[in-house]
Motif scaffolding. Structure first.
Motif, PDB file in Angstrom:
ATOM      1  N   ALA A 114      49.380  56.481  27.494  1.00 30.45           N
ATOM      2  CA  ALA A 114      50.639  55.419  28.016  1.00 30.45           C
ATOM      3  C   ALA A 114      51.279  57.180  27.886  1.00 30.45           C
ATOM      4  O   ALA A 114      50.264  58.937  27.095  1.00 30.45           O
ATOM      5  CB  ALA A 114      51.049  55.181  26.794  1.00 30.45           C
ATOM      6  N   ARG A 115      51.834  57.406  28.225  1.00 31.08           N
ATOM      7  CA  ARG A 115      53.354  58.106  27.867  1.00 31.08           C
ATOM      8  C   ARG A 115      54.505  57.768  27.992  1.00 31.08           C
ATOM      9  O   ARG A 115      55.042  56.750  28.084  1.00 31.08           O
ATOM     10  CB  ARG A 115      53.159  59.013  29.709  1.00 31.08           C
ATOM     11  CG  ARG A 115      54.516  59.875  29.895  1.00 31.08           C
ATOM     12  CD  ARG A 115      54.659  61.013  31.002  1.00 31.08           C
ATOM     13  NE  ARG A 115      53.055  61.618  31.270  1.00 31.08           N
ATOM     14  CZ  ARG A 115      52.439  62.291  31.512  1.00 31.08           C
ATOM     15  NH1 ARG A 115      52.751  62.892  29.827  1.00 31.08           N
ATOM     16  NH2 ARG A 115      51.483  62.851  32.030  1.00 31.08           N
ATOM     17  N   THR A 133      41.726  51.997  29.149  1.00 34.06           N
ATOM     18  CA  THR A 133      40.821  50.549  28.796  1.00 34.06           C
ATOM     19  C   THR A 133      41.480  49.994  28.048  1.00 34.06           C
ATOM     20  O   THR A 133      41.241  48.605  28.759  1.00 34.06           O
ATOM     21  CB  THR A 133      39.985  51.168  28.107  1.00 34.06           C
ATOM     22  OG1 THR A 133      39.313  52.798  29.007  1.00 34.06           O
ATOM     23  CG2 THR A 133      38.447  50.196  28.179  1.00 34.06           C
ATOM     24  N   ASN A 134      42.024  49.819  27.084  1.00 36.80           N
ATOM     25  CA  ASN A 134      42.499  48.571  25.383  1.00 36.80           C
ATOM     26  C   ASN A 134      44.120  48.032  25.842  1.00 36.80           C
ATOM     27  O   ASN A 134      44.814  47.742  25.132  1.00 36.80           O
ATOM     28  CB  ASN A 134      42.339  48.905  24.236  1.00 36.80           C
ATOM     29  CG  ASN A 134      40.713  48.772  24.806  1.00 36.80           C
ATOM     30  OD1 ASN A 134      40.242  48.544  24.924  1.00 36.80           O
ATOM     31  ND2 ASN A 134      40.144  49.768  23.767  1.00 36.80           N
ATOM     32  N   CYS A 135      44.698  48.878  27.040  1.00 33.51           N
ATOM     33  CA  CYS A 135      45.977  48.687  27.140  1.00 33.51           C
ATOM     34  C   CYS A 135      46.880  49.232  26.538  1.00 33.51           C
ATOM     35  O   CYS A 135      46.931  48.992  25.538  1.00 33.51           O
ATOM     36  CB  CYS A 135      46.300  46.511  27.634  1.00 33.51           C
ATOM     37  SG  CYS A 135      45.456  46.245  28.479  1.00 33.51           S
ATOM     38  N   THR A 136      48.145  48.455  26.174  1.00 34.95           N
ATOM     39  CA  THR A 136      49.673  49.063  25.581  1.00 34.95           C
ATOM     40  C   THR A 136      50.196  47.465  26.295  1.00 34.95           C
ATOM     41  O   THR A 136      50.747  47.144  26.847  1.00 34.95           O
ATOM     42  CB  THR A 136      50.490  50.210  26.142  1.00 34.95           C
ATOM     43  OG1 THR A 136      49.175  50.891  26.763  1.00 34.95           O
ATOM     44  CG2 THR A 136      51.492  50.710  25.773  1.00 34.95           C
ATOM     45  N   GLY A 140      54.641  41.948  22.154  1.00 38.09           N
ATOM     46  CA  GLY A 140      53.441  41.210  22.352  1.00 38.09           C
ATOM     47  C   GLY A 140      53.587  40.969  23.814  1.00 38.09           C
ATOM     48  O   GLY A 140      52.145  40.187  24.345  1.00 38.09           O
ATOM     49  N   GLY A 141      53.844  41.515  25.020  1.00 38.28           N
ATOM     50  CA  GLY A 141      53.910  41.200  26.763  1.00 38.28           C
ATOM     51  C   GLY A 141      53.167  42.733  26.795  1.00 38.28           C
ATOM     52  O   GLY A 141      53.548  43.930  26.199  1.00 38.28           O
ATOM     53  N   GLN A 142      51.828  42.445  27.321  1.00 36.79           N
ATOM     54  CA  GLN A 142      51.193  43.359  28.440  1.00 36.79           C
ATOM     55  C   GLN A 142      51.738  44.410  29.271  1.00 36.79           C
ATOM     56  O   GLN A 142      51.977  43.591  29.923  1.00 36.79           O
ATOM     57  CB  GLN A 142      49.946  43.345  28.981  1.00 36.79           C
ATOM     58  CG  GLN A 142      49.025  44.269  29.251  1.00 36.79           C
ATOM     59  CD  GLN A 142      47.359  43.983  30.062  1.00 36.79           C
ATOM     60  OE1 GLN A 142      46.973  42.527  29.407  1.00 36.79           O
ATOM     61  NE2 GLN A 142      47.072  44.668  30.558  1.00 36.79           N
ATOM     62  N   LEU A 143      51.896  45.659  29.105  1.00 36.74           N
ATOM     63  CA  LEU A 143      52.840  46.599  29.838  1.00 36.74           C
ATOM     64  C   LEU A 143      51.147  46.335  31.473  1.00 36.74           C
ATOM     65  O   LEU A 143      50.332  46.556  31.032  1.00 36.74           O
ATOM     66  CB  LEU A 143      53.358  47.841  29.331  1.00 36.74           C
ATOM     67  CG  LEU A 143      53.875  48.049  28.902  1.00 36.74           C
ATOM     68  CD1 LEU A 143      54.241  49.287  27.994  1.00 36.74           C
ATOM     69  CD2 LEU A 143      55.704  47.575  28.910  1.00 36.74           C
ATOM     70  N   GLN A 158      51.527  48.277  20.221  1.00 37.90           N
ATOM     71  CA  GLN A 158      50.559  47.291  19.872  1.00 37.90           C
ATOM     72  C   GLN A 158      49.061  48.790  21.169  1.00 37.90           C
ATOM     73  O   GLN A 158      49.349  48.873  22.266  1.00 37.90           O
ATOM     74  CB  GLN A 158      49.782  46.247  19.641  1.00 37.90           C
ATOM     75  CG  GLN A 158      48.379  46.743  19.743  1.00 37.90           C
ATOM     76  CD  GLN A 158      47.099  44.853  20.132  1.00 37.90           C
ATOM     77  OE1 GLN A 158      47.532  44.108  19.897  1.00 37.90           O
ATOM     78  NE2 GLN A 158      46.309  45.442  20.420  1.00 37.90           N
ATOM     79  N   LEU A 159      48.626  50.085  20.859  1.00 40.05           N
ATOM     80  CA  LEU A 159      48.032  50.531  21.332  1.00 40.05           C
ATOM     81  C   LEU A 159      46.742  50.915  20.800  1.00 40.05           C
ATOM     82  O   LEU A 159      46.305  50.811  20.325  1.00 40.05           O
ATOM     83  CB  LEU A 159      48.592  51.864  21.703  1.00 40.05           C
ATOM     84  CG  LEU A 159      49.743  52.093  21.786  1.00 40.05           C
ATOM     85  CD1 LEU A 159      51.046  52.010  21.099  1.00 40.05           C
ATOM     86  CD2 LEU A 159      49.327  53.884  22.598  1.00 40.05           C
TER      87      LEU A 159
END
Length: 180
Positions: A114-115, A133-136, A140-143, A158-159
């Motif tokens: 991420a940046r 690969t495992n999102c940010t 609670g909401g996925q970016l 959450q990273l």
């Protein structure tokens, strides 16, 4: 990641203004690790919790961990690694690669995960997932990949399997002094 000791001794011997001028960038405070395999595009068994923006730091710290989360034994701070002085740059790379400004050494973190972007006119920060690969996740909401989310101090990020509390310098100062 760094232990809280050095940060705490600075906070205890300075004013909030002095502390913020010495450490102008926000930090990620590691609080939990998602247990088990990551599923549903990076989320653990229960995913990240959705927080009310009005929830205080003391309320967040007092809340019991959600199912599927394990509190870390020793809280650590993922701070921006300074390269040349304390000058504020416009963006900071977060990931597992040694070139990253915020180094997170965990197998669920992408090399360039991420940046964080600084918006000087607003005095605010944004976070952008770089197609990890495992999102940010933010509160609670996925970016979505390559889209930015505006950050507010006390947001939960959450990273990979790591769950952080995003703290801007004044809130970090209060946290370290035990004023929450």
């Amino acid at each position: 990641m760094q232990r809280l000791d050095a940060f705490r001794s600075e906070a205890l011997t300075s004013s909030v203004h002095q502390f913020a001028s010495q450490r102008p960038t926000p930090v990620l405070l590691l609080r939990y690790v998602i247990e088990g395999e990551l599923t549903h595009h990076g989320r653990g068994p229960e995913g990240t919790m959705r927080h009310s923006q009005r929830r205080t730091l003391s309320a967040r710290l007092a809340a019991p961990p959600e199912p599927g989360r394990r509190p870390v034994g020793v809280e650590r701070i993922a701070a921006v690694r300074t390269r040349s002085g304390n000058e504020l740059r416009s963006s900071y790379l977060i990931g597992r690669d040694d070139r990253c400004d915020v180094l997170l050494n965990d197998y669920t973190i992408s090399a360039e995960h991420a940046r964080m972007h600084h918006l000087p006119r607003l005095g605010r920060w944004m976070i952008e997932d770089l197609g990890s690969t495992n999102c940010t996740f933010q509160n609670g909401g996925q970016l979505p990949p390559h889209q930015r989310g505006l950050l507010t101090s006390l947001d939960e990020l959450q990273l990979g399997r790591m769950v952080f509390l995003y703290l801007e310098p004044p809130d970090l100062y209060e946290y370290l002094r035990g004023n929450y």
